[in-house]
Design a protein around this motif. Structure first.
Motif: not given
Length: 566
Positions: A77-84, A90-95, A103-110, A141-146
């Motif tokens: 539903e929304s994305v948060e990302v820093p300038a670099d 990723f914030n997932l859509r509740p629907k 529901p699709i959850t952060a556990d599914d993404v991981v 809500r799930v975070r990927f670090s690079f």
């Protein structure tokens, strides 16, 4: 989110420009595929999946078809990302829901990320190699670090991640082929199939994403059916007899002559039309397997390229429809032309002693002929190169210093390629080279390709308008020995590796274009393939039962935006 600059579609947009948001739903579109299939899991190297096997699955974000590389939220539903761009949340859509209602959850993404890297097709390991870790922060809500480095593409790459249901795959072996339709969350699901014959996808009536801006006006058919054909000629006749509805014509001869007797055109029940596109054509060519010592010398590869008579082929076999490919990024601004620009030289100069000198002095142009079948000047130039590489003709055969003859196999998967390849083989025989041409079925072909068991094949490296991490899989040294990988030629070149890294780290569009052109030059002058041709058109024939949007986007015709006429 755009790779560079600002996305075309701003906050609150209602739909993409190239769709009809009011397109009616219903009906069926029938299509064809060549070859059989034996698995419904499109994410692994084992087995062969049918066409559109990824339709039941959704990704975090989705690309538009009329931009170089922008993505918009789908499951996310929304994305948060820093300038670099060193991480992304990723914030997932509740629907967002699986087809079983869960529901699709952060556990599914991981789970999806980890299982694709561990057991998925090898391309995922290369594509996601720069991801340091993935963390579940909350239920949706799930975070990927690079890993450290300048890689602005990574948040968008993760946006393309197919999301798979953790609860479904528990107790199942992900790496094994299956004929049980896996659980998905997309606009279609498998409704029925008969292996080696057909598969039907049915539109999900309560699909959770149907009203999203990125999906409005798309997926309008209630059913999509793909019938399997072993032979392209049989498939063509089946189309003309009305066995299926819509066909993308890839053969120039068929486009020029095969529809003259089609009743659909005669009585105006069918249509035949070419649509221009601005899609990068990539590179199609005869690919050398550099794992074979026979092709280790660039002079040998260059000599064999001189024996391919494109002009005669185009005139005699293709009705002069094609353009000769002279770039790995043909039909786009990414293709190299002329001599290197100052921006290109900035990345090429440090590699001067590792790349062919022609990169700096000569514009790459494939060898040409008059198209009249007289290829003797090219063959003389080829023989000179072969002699320089230590080959000589003895009793009509080209042999090396130990007397071993120059012979290899050109492996094909479609009989239609024989009429193109046999004249090439005849030209090679005039050099004393024995090039046998062998056509095998799709299963054997895939197995041999996956394990690099070939000398030369016809291959296409498709490209996007925004090349990046996928280039590691195409040309990177680490991918050369990975079974099922995309570095089909087996390239292991430190200069190419360095240029791929430069492409990935490009900070803006201008730099990306320049660095891609530099990479293009080095690939071309190493003669890893014998370039063939491209078109810049989508050649379509269809029974006139469909309507389409007025706008065709830069990436070409989008059949999933069509709909059934009343």
């Amino acid at each position: 989110m755009a790779m560079h600059g600002t996305p075309k579609y701003g906050p609150g947009f209602k739909h993409f420009d190239y769709v009809n948001p009011n397109a009616p739903k219903g009906g069926e579109m029938k299509m064809a595929e060549i070859g059989g299939w034996d698995s419904l899991n499109p994410f692994i190297v084992k087995g062969e999946a049918p066409n559109a096997a990824d339709l039941p699955f959704e990704t975090l974000m989705v690309s538009s078809a009329d931009e170089a590389f922008s993505e918009y939220g789908l499951i996310a539903e929304s994305v948060e990302v820093p300038a670099d761009r060193s991480w992304v949340v990723f914030n997932l859509r509740p629907k967002a829901r699986w087809h079983d209602g869960k529901p699709i959850t952060a556990d599914d993404v991981v789970f999806s990320f980890e299982i694709l890297k561990a057991k998925g097709h090898p391309r995922y390991r290369f594509y996601y190699a720069a991801v340091d870790k993935v963390e579940r922060l909350a239920e949706r809500r799930v975070r990927f670090s690079f890993k450290p480095g300048d890689n602005r593409e990574l948040p968008l790459i993760i946006g393309q991640l197919p999301i798979l249901p953790k609860h479904y795959w528990q107790g199942r072996d992900f790496a094994t082929t299956t004929l049980e339709p896996p659980l998905g969350s997309g606009p279609y699901k498998v409704a029925g199939f008969e292996t080696q014959r057909s598969i039907t996808y049915e539109r999900v009536k309560d699909y959770w994403g149907a009203d999203l801006a990125v999906r409005r006006g798309e997926h309008n058919f209630d059913r999509l059916r793909y019938d399997s054909y072993r032979d392209t000629t049989v498939a063509l006749e089946a189309f003309k007899a009305g066995e299926y509805d819509w066909r993308l014509e890839n053969e120039a001869k068929k486009w020029a002559t095969a529809y003259e007797d089609w009743s659909g055109l005669k009585d105006k029940r069918g249509r035949k039309q070419a649509f221009a596109n601005q899609r990068p054509a990539g590179m199609q060519g005869y690919a050398f397997n550099l794992r074979r010592s026979l092709f280790a010398d660039v002079r040998v590869r260059r000599a064999l390229g001189l024996a391919f008579d494109f002009e005669w082929t185009n005139k005699t076999l293709f009705y002069s429809q094609y353009k000769r490919t002279a770039s790995y990024f043909a039909n786009s601004e990414l293709a190299s032309t002329g001599l290197p620009s100052p921006l290109e030289l900035k990345v090429l100069e440090p590699l001067r002693d590792k790349v062919p000198p022609e990169v700096f002095t000569t514009e790459f142009r494939p060898p040409a002929t008059q198209g009249d079948g007289n290829i003797r000047p090219n063959l003389r130039a080829a023989m000179k190169l072969l002699e320089e590489a230590g080959w000589q003709v003895v009793d009509g055969k080209l042999v090396d210093g130990s007397g071993k003859p120059f012979s290899f196999e050109i492996l094909l998967v479609q009989p239609a390629w024989e009429r193109i390849t046999l004249p090439f083989a005849r030209n090679l025989s005039r050099l004393g080279i024995e090039a046998s041409v062998r056509t095998v079925d799709t299963a054997q072909y895939k197995n041999r390709i996956d394990h690099y068991d070939f000398d030369m094949v016809v291959h296409v490296w498709g490209q996007s308008q925004s090349p990046g991490n996928e280039q590691l899989g195409f040309w990177g040294s680490e991918s050369a020995d990975e079974p099922g990988g995309q570095n089909l030629a087996g390239i292991k070149n430190p200069a190419v590796d360095a240029l791929v890294e430069q492409v990935i780290s490009a900070p803006d569009r201008e730099t990306l274009v320049a660095r891609t052109r530099a990479l293009d030059r080095v690939l071309l002058w190493n003669h890893y393939v014998i370039p063939q041709w491209h078109l810049g058109l989508d050649r379509l024939v269809w029974w006139d039962k469909f309507a389409m949007p007025e706008i065709t986007p830069a990436n070409g015709v989008q059949p999933m935006t069509w709909w059934m006429k009343p």
